[in-house]
Scaffold this motif. Sequence first.
Motif, PDB file in Angstrom:
ATOM      1  N   ILE A   1       0.628  -1.395  -0.037  1.00 39.99           N
ATOM      2  CA  ILE A   1       0.162   0.059  -0.354  1.00 39.99           C
ATOM      3  C   ILE A   1       0.832   1.605   0.004  1.00 39.99           C
ATOM      4  O   ILE A   1       0.665   2.163  -0.817  1.00 39.99           O
ATOM      5  CB  ILE A   1      -0.638   0.696   1.159  1.00 39.99           C
ATOM      6  N   ILE A   2       2.155   1.528   0.884  1.00 45.46           N
ATOM      7  CA  ILE A   2       2.887   2.295   0.671  1.00 45.46           C
ATOM      8  C   ILE A   2       3.499   2.687  -0.527  1.00 45.46           C
ATOM      9  O   ILE A   2       3.721   3.713  -1.089  1.00 45.46           O
ATOM     10  CB  ILE A   2       3.638   2.112   2.353  1.00 45.46           C
ATOM     11  N   GLU A   3       4.178   1.806  -0.784  1.00 43.71           N
ATOM     12  CA  GLU A   3       4.368   1.892  -2.331  1.00 43.71           C
ATOM     13  C   GLU A   3       3.832   2.197  -4.092  1.00 43.71           C
ATOM     14  O   GLU A   3       4.098   3.172  -4.293  1.00 43.71           O
ATOM     15  CB  GLU A   3       5.355  -0.133  -2.977  1.00 43.71           C
ATOM     16  N   SER A   4       2.248   2.057  -3.395  1.00 44.77           N
ATOM     17  CA  SER A   4       1.321   2.126  -4.150  1.00 44.77           C
ATOM     18  C   SER A   4       1.288   3.473  -4.075  1.00 44.77           C
ATOM     19  O   SER A   4       1.176   4.326  -4.964  1.00 44.77           O
ATOM     20  CB  SER A   4       0.556   1.677  -4.106  1.00 44.77           C
ATOM     21  N   ILE A   5       1.239   4.025  -2.397  1.00 47.68           N
ATOM     22  CA  ILE A   5       1.111   5.342  -2.363  1.00 47.68           C
ATOM     23  C   ILE A   5       2.522   6.869  -3.355  1.00 47.68           C
ATOM     24  O   ILE A   5       2.001   7.627  -3.633  1.00 47.68           O
ATOM     25  CB  ILE A   5       0.628   5.865  -1.134  1.00 47.68           C
ATOM     26  N   ALA A   6       3.097   5.664  -2.631  1.00 52.86           N
ATOM     27  CA  ALA A   6       4.206   7.261  -2.800  1.00 52.86           C
ATOM     28  C   ALA A   6       4.518   7.095  -4.462  1.00 52.86           C
ATOM     29  O   ALA A   6       4.528   7.785  -5.130  1.00 52.86           O
ATOM     30  CB  ALA A   6       5.847   5.967  -2.710  1.00 52.86           C
ATOM     31  N   HIS A   7       4.366   5.792  -4.974  1.00 56.50           N
ATOM     32  CA  HIS A   7       4.716   5.749  -7.011  1.00 56.50           C
ATOM     33  C   HIS A   7       3.468   6.869  -7.487  1.00 56.50           C
ATOM     34  O   HIS A   7       3.481   7.538  -8.913  1.00 56.50           O
ATOM     35  CB  HIS A   7       3.403   4.167  -7.140  1.00 56.50           C
TER      36      HIS A   7
ATOM     37  N   GLU B   1       9.182   9.220   3.338  1.00 57.59           N
ATOM     38  CA  GLU B   1       8.325   9.445   3.710  1.00 57.59           C
ATOM     39  C   GLU B   1       6.902   9.325   4.467  1.00 57.59           C
ATOM     40  O   GLU B   1       5.889   9.252   5.369  1.00 57.59           O
ATOM     41  CB  GLU B   1       8.356  10.987   2.742  1.00 57.59           C
ATOM     42  N   VAL B   2       6.810   8.315   3.416  1.00 56.43           N
ATOM     43  CA  VAL B   2       4.898   7.525   3.539  1.00 56.43           C
ATOM     44  C   VAL B   2       4.768   6.964   4.496  1.00 56.43           C
ATOM     45  O   VAL B   2       3.984   6.617   5.203  1.00 56.43           O
ATOM     46  CB  VAL B   2       4.915   6.903   2.256  1.00 56.43           C
TER      47      VAL B   2
END
Length: 374
Positions: free
Chosen positions: A7-13, A21-22
């Motif tokens: 989820i974090i990688e998806s938001i960051a991308h 930071e995310v």
Amino acid sequence: MEKIVDIIESIAHEKGLDIKEVKNTVTLALIKTAKRIYGAEYEYGAEIDPATKTLKLYQKVIVVEPDDARLLEGNENFIAIKDAKEVDPDIEIGDELTYELPLDNLGRTAAATLQKELEYHIQRLLENNIFEKYQKLVGKTVFGTVVRVDNDENTYIEIEEIRAVLPRKNRIKGEKFKVGNVVKSVIRKVLIDKSQGMYVELSRTSPKFLESLLELEVPEIKDELIKIIGSARIPGERAKIALTSLHPNIDAVGATVGTKGVRINAVSRELHNENIDCIEFSNVPEIFIARALSPAIISNVKIQNGKAIVTLPSDQKSKAIGKNGINIRLTSMLTGFEIELVESGGASANANPNSDETAEQRDPNALKNLFGGL
């Protein structure tokens, strides 16, 4: 929570944010949620386990002496050393003891709260990144499309992810824009307004706009082979810019003007045909002032108590002053000296020595100073 890293990688991308930071934002949001669900009086910590890639929540408890007054108050943020030793025999006074709180027990209310917290903190992170981005662009030229003109003739311009404002006072006299026009301007300031959020102000009247346009038009300035020392403008009418070459084989003024004036004319057209005087900078104030008063031919310049006393033939005085005093005003703005003009009687302009030579004869170090910054 098992897919929190994905989820974090998806938001960051998706948002163009830094993954670290995310991650920090997600842990902060979880701590805020825990305070709302379990109580704000407790201390919490959160981390993403690198092994399992899952999110974990902890309650923090500080180890204190058995007779600590805070224990008597029933404060659950503290634990006596004796009780703490039962959990960890190696623990010492002042250390933190952590208890993992199961996320499965949070329930739907907590999940909804966590979602709101995440949305809030991700939005703040986005706003901070955009703010920092445009802070670095202060003094740089940007392009944008006009989306609105209000009743006070303030022009609102869309630039990528933001909407900036070009106030009426920052427009060149006679300029008017319509919705759909593409406008070039310089970012004058960026700040955070409590009621309106981020505020980006543009300008087309700032001397920085002239300097930025020249940097775009003259490769030698962009490549730092020519340096802009300073500039002064009366927007839409006339400007003076001081230049110096950082390369022995480049003529600062000639390169900036361009073949048949093609470079300087391109900048002038963007500024509603503003007349632009390019002046070669000198470390010797007298020489610099004499050059800046061009097209007037100067006999002599003397600096006294921060004022420049300029001697010139009577037939050159009107040129030195310029229409409505524009030439002498710009020279004063550019050089930083108050200027006083003194007529040299009936002396002929052709008989006057060159002002550069006069200054160098008075100061044997003038030539050394002139090239000292190269």
